[in-house]
Design an enzyme around this catalytic site. Structure first.
Site, PDB file in Angstrom:
ATOM      1  CB  ILE A  39      -0.970  -0.023   1.201  1.00  0.00           C
ATOM      2  CG1 ILE A  39      -1.954  -1.182   1.016  1.00  0.00           C
ATOM      3  CG2 ILE A  39      -1.717   1.293   1.338  1.00  0.00           C
ATOM      4  CD1 ILE A  39      -2.728  -1.572   2.248  1.00  0.00           C
TER       5      ILE A  39
ATOM      6  CB  SER B  20      -7.364  -3.439   9.451  1.00  0.00           C
ATOM      7  OG  SER B  20      -8.043  -4.560   8.979  1.00  0.00           O
ATOM      8  CB  ALA B  21     -12.334  -3.803   7.453  1.00  0.00           C
TER       9      ALA B  21
ATOM     10  CE1 TYR C 206      -2.502  -6.242  10.555  1.00  0.00           C
ATOM     11  CE2 TYR C 206      -4.789  -6.952  10.408  1.00  0.00           C
ATOM     12  CZ  TYR C 206      -3.764  -6.124  10.001  1.00  0.00           C
ATOM     13  OH  TYR C 206      -4.012  -5.162   9.046  1.00  0.00           O
TER      14      TYR C 206
ATOM     15  CE  LYS D  60      -2.609  -2.611  11.249  1.00  0.00           C
ATOM     16  NZ  LYS D  60      -1.684  -1.609  10.757  1.00  0.00           N
TER      17      LYS D  60
HETATM   18  P1  NAD Z   1       3.269  -4.681   3.478  1.00  0.00           P
HETATM   19  O1  NAD Z   1       3.806  -5.735   4.349  1.00  0.00           O
HETATM   20  O2  NAD Z   1       3.346  -4.852   2.003  1.00  0.00           O
HETATM   21  O3  NAD Z   1       3.959  -3.286   3.826  1.00  0.00           O
HETATM   22  C1  NAD Z   1       4.372  -2.952   5.124  1.00  0.00           C
HETATM   23  C2  NAD Z   1       5.787  -2.410   5.028  1.00  0.00           C
HETATM   24  O4  NAD Z   1       6.230  -2.053   6.339  1.00  0.00           O
HETATM   25  C3  NAD Z   1       6.778  -3.453   4.486  1.00  0.00           C
HETATM   26  O5  NAD Z   1       7.489  -2.873   3.403  1.00  0.00           O
HETATM   27  C4  NAD Z   1       7.694  -3.750   5.669  1.00  0.00           C
HETATM   28  O6  NAD Z   1       9.007  -4.006   5.245  1.00  0.00           O
HETATM   29  C5  NAD Z   1       7.582  -2.474   6.478  1.00  0.00           C
HETATM   30  N1  NAD Z   1       7.813  -2.606   7.915  1.00  0.00           N
HETATM   31  C6  NAD Z   1       7.262  -3.491   8.780  1.00  0.00           C
HETATM   32  N2  NAD Z   1       7.707  -3.264  10.023  1.00  0.00           N
HETATM   33  C7  NAD Z   1       8.573  -2.207   9.946  1.00  0.00           C
HETATM   34  C8  NAD Z   1       9.358  -1.499  10.890  1.00  0.00           C
HETATM   35  N3  NAD Z   1       9.362  -1.816  12.187  1.00  0.00           N
HETATM   36  N4  NAD Z   1      10.127  -0.472  10.451  1.00  0.00           N
HETATM   37  C9  NAD Z   1      10.144  -0.135   9.141  1.00  0.00           C
HETATM   38  N5  NAD Z   1       9.427  -0.760   8.205  1.00  0.00           N
HETATM   39  C10 NAD Z   1       8.640  -1.777   8.616  1.00  0.00           C
HETATM   40  O7  NAD Z   1       1.765  -4.415   3.926  1.00  0.00           O
HETATM   41  P2  NAD Z   1       0.644  -3.544   3.217  1.00  0.00           P
HETATM   42  O8  NAD Z   1      -0.350  -4.459   2.654  1.00  0.00           O
HETATM   43  O9  NAD Z   1       1.258  -2.503   2.379  1.00  0.00           O
HETATM   44  O10 NAD Z   1      -0.009  -2.880   4.498  1.00  0.00           O
HETATM   45  C11 NAD Z   1       0.363  -1.606   4.958  1.00  0.00           C
HETATM   46  C12 NAD Z   1      -0.390  -1.314   6.244  1.00  0.00           C
HETATM   47  O11 NAD Z   1      -1.780  -1.386   5.989  1.00  0.00           O
HETATM   48  C13 NAD Z   1      -0.106  -2.321   7.345  1.00  0.00           C
HETATM   49  O12 NAD Z   1      -0.034  -1.625   8.570  1.00  0.00           O
HETATM   50  C14 NAD Z   1      -1.304  -3.240   7.318  1.00  0.00           C
HETATM   51  O13 NAD Z   1      -1.586  -3.786   8.574  1.00  0.00           O
HETATM   52  C15 NAD Z   1      -2.409  -2.276   6.908  1.00  0.00           C
HETATM   53  N6  NAD Z   1      -3.521  -2.962   6.225  1.00  0.00           N
HETATM   54  C16 NAD Z   1      -3.283  -3.720   5.113  1.00  0.00           C
HETATM   55  C17 NAD Z   1      -4.329  -4.389   4.496  1.00  0.00           C
HETATM   56  C18 NAD Z   1      -4.089  -5.232   3.252  1.00  0.00           C
HETATM   57  O14 NAD Z   1      -4.992  -5.959   2.851  1.00  0.00           O
HETATM   58  N7  NAD Z   1      -2.943  -5.173   2.619  1.00  0.00           N
HETATM   59  C19 NAD Z   1      -5.624  -4.256   4.995  1.00  0.00           C
HETATM   60  C20 NAD Z   1      -5.844  -3.477   6.115  1.00  0.00           C
HETATM   61  C21 NAD Z   1      -4.777  -2.823   6.726  1.00  0.00           C
HETATM   62  C1  UD1 Z   2      -7.968 -10.777   5.937  1.00  0.00           C
HETATM   63  C2  UD1 Z   2      -7.645 -10.749   7.378  1.00  0.00           C
HETATM   64  C3  UD1 Z   2      -7.814  -9.325   7.885  1.00  0.00           C
HETATM   65  C4  UD1 Z   2      -6.940  -8.356   7.117  1.00  0.00           C
HETATM   66  C5  UD1 Z   2      -7.297  -8.477   5.648  1.00  0.00           C
HETATM   67  C6  UD1 Z   2      -6.404  -7.633   4.818  1.00  0.00           C
HETATM   68  C7  UD1 Z   2      -8.163 -12.955   8.317  1.00  0.00           C
HETATM   69  C8  UD1 Z   2      -9.113 -13.726   9.166  1.00  0.00           C
HETATM   70  N1  UD1 Z   2      -8.509 -11.661   8.092  1.00  0.00           N
HETATM   71  O1  UD1 Z   2      -9.293 -10.371   5.790  1.00  0.00           O
HETATM   72  O2  UD1 Z   2      -7.469  -9.241   9.235  1.00  0.00           O
HETATM   73  O3  UD1 Z   2      -7.169  -7.024   7.552  1.00  0.00           O
HETATM   74  O4  UD1 Z   2      -7.149  -9.841   5.240  1.00  0.00           O
HETATM   75  O5  UD1 Z   2      -5.079  -8.077   4.929  1.00  0.00           O
HETATM   76  O6  UD1 Z   2      -7.143 -13.453   7.876  1.00  0.00           O
HETATM   77  N2  UD1 Z   2     -10.520 -16.740   0.928  1.00  0.00           N
HETATM   78  C9  UD1 Z   2     -10.611 -18.024   0.406  1.00  0.00           C
HETATM   79  N3  UD1 Z   2      -9.431 -18.649   0.104  1.00  0.00           N
HETATM   80  C10 UD1 Z   2      -8.196 -18.085   0.266  1.00  0.00           C
HETATM   81  C11 UD1 Z   2      -8.140 -16.774   0.788  1.00  0.00           C
HETATM   82  C12 UD1 Z   2      -9.318 -16.140   1.123  1.00  0.00           C
HETATM   83  O7  UD1 Z   2     -11.682 -18.567   0.251  1.00  0.00           O
HETATM   84  O8  UD1 Z   2      -7.189 -18.727  -0.032  1.00  0.00           O
HETATM   85  C13 UD1 Z   2     -11.767 -16.027   1.252  1.00  0.00           C
HETATM   86  C14 UD1 Z   2     -11.927 -15.664   2.718  1.00  0.00           C
HETATM   87  O9  UD1 Z   2     -12.552 -16.685   3.427  1.00  0.00           O
HETATM   88  C15 UD1 Z   2     -12.761 -14.385   2.614  1.00  0.00           C
HETATM   89  C16 UD1 Z   2     -12.317 -13.749   1.298  1.00  0.00           C
HETATM   90  O10 UD1 Z   2     -11.745 -14.810   0.542  1.00  0.00           O
HETATM   91  O11 UD1 Z   2     -14.120 -14.697   2.519  1.00  0.00           O
HETATM   92  C17 UD1 Z   2     -11.291 -12.650   1.470  1.00  0.00           C
HETATM   93  O12 UD1 Z   2     -10.222 -13.141   2.258  1.00  0.00           O
HETATM   94  P1  UD1 Z   2      -8.908 -12.266   2.525  1.00  0.00           P
HETATM   95  O13 UD1 Z   2      -8.377 -11.739   1.242  1.00  0.00           O
HETATM   96  O14 UD1 Z   2      -7.980 -13.085   3.358  1.00  0.00           O
HETATM   97  O15 UD1 Z   2      -9.421 -11.004   3.323  1.00  0.00           O
HETATM   98  P2  UD1 Z   2     -10.244 -10.901   4.713  1.00  0.00           P
HETATM   99  O16 UD1 Z   2     -10.756 -12.212   5.131  1.00  0.00           O
HETATM  100  O17 UD1 Z   2     -11.238  -9.816   4.536  1.00  0.00           O
END
Ligand code: NAD
Ligand code: UD1
Length: 330
Positions: free
Chosen positions: A13, A125-126, A150, A154
């Site tokens: 992100i 996060s949601a 996790y 958050k």
């Molecule tokens: P990501 O793992 O791709 O990116 C996180 C980055 O943070 C990585 O590049 C990692 O190297 C860096 N990092 C971790 N710990 C660190 C530290 N102590 N110091 C410096 N760098 C550090 O994850 P993302 O998907 O880009 O997510 C970004 C943020 O959004 C996270 O906090 C995650 O929890 C939150 N988030 C992500 C999702 C998703 O679906 N990807 C959904 C909800 C929330």
């Molecule tokens: C997951 C995390 C959530 C995190 C979010 C974004 C869990 C329980 N929740 O949410 O905390 O904030 O990712 O990183 O891990 N699915 C399959 N097969 C797979 C993968 C997923 O059927 O191999 C289904 C899941 O059951 C769900 C949907 O796809 O219904 C989306 O899953 P996923 O992408 O993991 O997202 P979240 O469950 O929303």
């Protein structure tokens, strides 16, 4: 040009936020320890943005070195994306997760306070919303009954930021609750690049499409949803990135705390996702049903109305466009 520090800016992100910031004439400065990303993303970002990207390879828990970065560059605001994000890993390594996610946030906040930087956007996060509430989820819905380290990390950080802005009125805190970010920049040059086997749906489907994994395992087929499979709110990562800019621009970061949902407001089931992937990409995805994944909710999608009203932000890309962009990385 305003400097925006972006922790975790090399991650999925964060790197897309860098593109959006640069496009909107901000100067992103990345701080990342590459624990879940690769240094090669910096060059790729330079190609996309046609700009030199300043970055630091640093664990933001290292307060001494972090302070020196804050001394070296002025900073208008911080986008705080750094953190660990794997739910199942967090259950096995909870101390690591609390230490990294909460510890790094405290270190960052302390450095910001010392340098009089009081504007922060936090990647939440949601996952913080309680299960079983009526949909779509509004920012005012109940939070905090998180069920894994996790999600707890958050929620705890949200609480810390709430206290901070309650008791020190200098702070301007924006909590961005992401729903399910997917896809990649239209150039196809950068992508989600987590280490290990993907746990999220789209990265898993992509691995199946690339024949790195044999089949998709669909977690559950008898949820009370449109077709029995889990429903989520999938948002194009570039829309999410633009949402961060929308929070910053036009001098919008007034003092106090605001929470924003970032999603499309629409739910898509796993089976619908497989179908749209196959249609747009032209690769069939073998799947089998397996038992429900622990901690999964049947359905989750948001009301993004607050962001529309206050930030004039709305998702521009639909699921078909998200797939077209994914096609570029296959
Ligand atoms: P990501 O793992 O791709 O990116 C996180 C980055 O943070 C990585 O590049 C990692 O190297 C860096 N990092 C971790 N710990 C660190 C530290 N102590 N110091 C410096 N760098 C550090 O994850 P993302 O998907 O880009 O997510 C970004 C943020 O959004 C996270 O906090 C995650 O929890 C939150 N988030 C992500 C999702 C998703 O679906 N990807 C959904 C909800 C929330
Ligand atoms: C997951 C995390 C959530 C995190 C979010 C974004 C869990 C329980 N929740 O949410 O905390 O904030 O990712 O990183 O891990 N699915 C399959 N097969 C797979 C993968 C997923 O059927 O191999 C289904 C899941 O059951 C769900 C949907 O796809 O219904 C989306 O899953 P996923 O992408 O993991 O997202 P979240 O469950 O929303």
């Amino acid at each position: 040009m305003k400097n925006i520090f972006i922790t975790g800016g090399a991650g999925y992100i964060g790197s897309h936020c860098v593109i959006s910031l640069a496009k909107n004439n901000y100067n992103p400065i990345i701080i990342d320890n590459f624990s879940n990303s690769n240094e090669s993303v910096i060059k790729k970002l330079e190609i996309i943005t046609k700009k030199k990207i300043i970055y630091y390879n640093l664990d933001i828990k290292n307060k001494k070195k972090l302070k020196s970065i804050f001394k070296k560059h002025s900073c208008y605001a911080v986008i705080h994306c750094a953190g660990y994000k794997d739910v199942s890993e967090s259950c096995e390594k909870s101390i690591n997760y609390f230490d990294n996610n909460i510890g790094s946030t405290l270190s960052l906040l302390d450095c910001m306070r010392e340098r009089n930087v009081f504007k922060i956007i936090f990647s939440s996060s949601a996952n913080v919303y309680n299960h079983g509430q009526s949909l779509p989820l509004k920012e005012t819905a109940n939070v905090g009954k998180t069920k894994n380290p996790y999600g707890n990390s958050k929620y705890i950080i949200e609480r810390i930021l709430m206290d901070l802005s309650n008791f020190d009125k200098k702070w301007s805190v924006r909590i961005a609750r992401y729903f399910n970010p997917i896809s990649n920049h239209s150039s196809g040059i950068i992508r989600e690049n987590s280490k290990g086997i993907p746990s999220n749906l789209l990265p898993y489907i992509i691995s199946v499409a690339k024949k790195k994994l044999p089949e998709l395992r669909i977690y559950g087929k008898n949820y009370k949803t449109k077709d029995g499979t889990g429903v989520r709110d999938y948002i194009h990562v570039m829309d999410l990135a633009d949402g961060h800019v929308a929070m910053i621009k036009n001098n919008r970061m007034k003092k106090g705390l605001e929470v924003y949902n970032f999603g499309t407001g629409k739910g898509l089931s796993v089976l619908e996702m497989v179908k749209v992937f196959e249609k747009q990409i032209g690769i069939s995805i073998p799947f089998k049903f397996v038992k429900k994944r622990k901690g999964d909710v049947p359905a989750s999608y948001c009301s993004p109305k607050k962001a529309l009203k206050e930030l004039k932000w709305k998702n521009k890309f639909d699921i078909n466009q998200a797939m077209k962009d994914i096609k570029k990385i296959l």
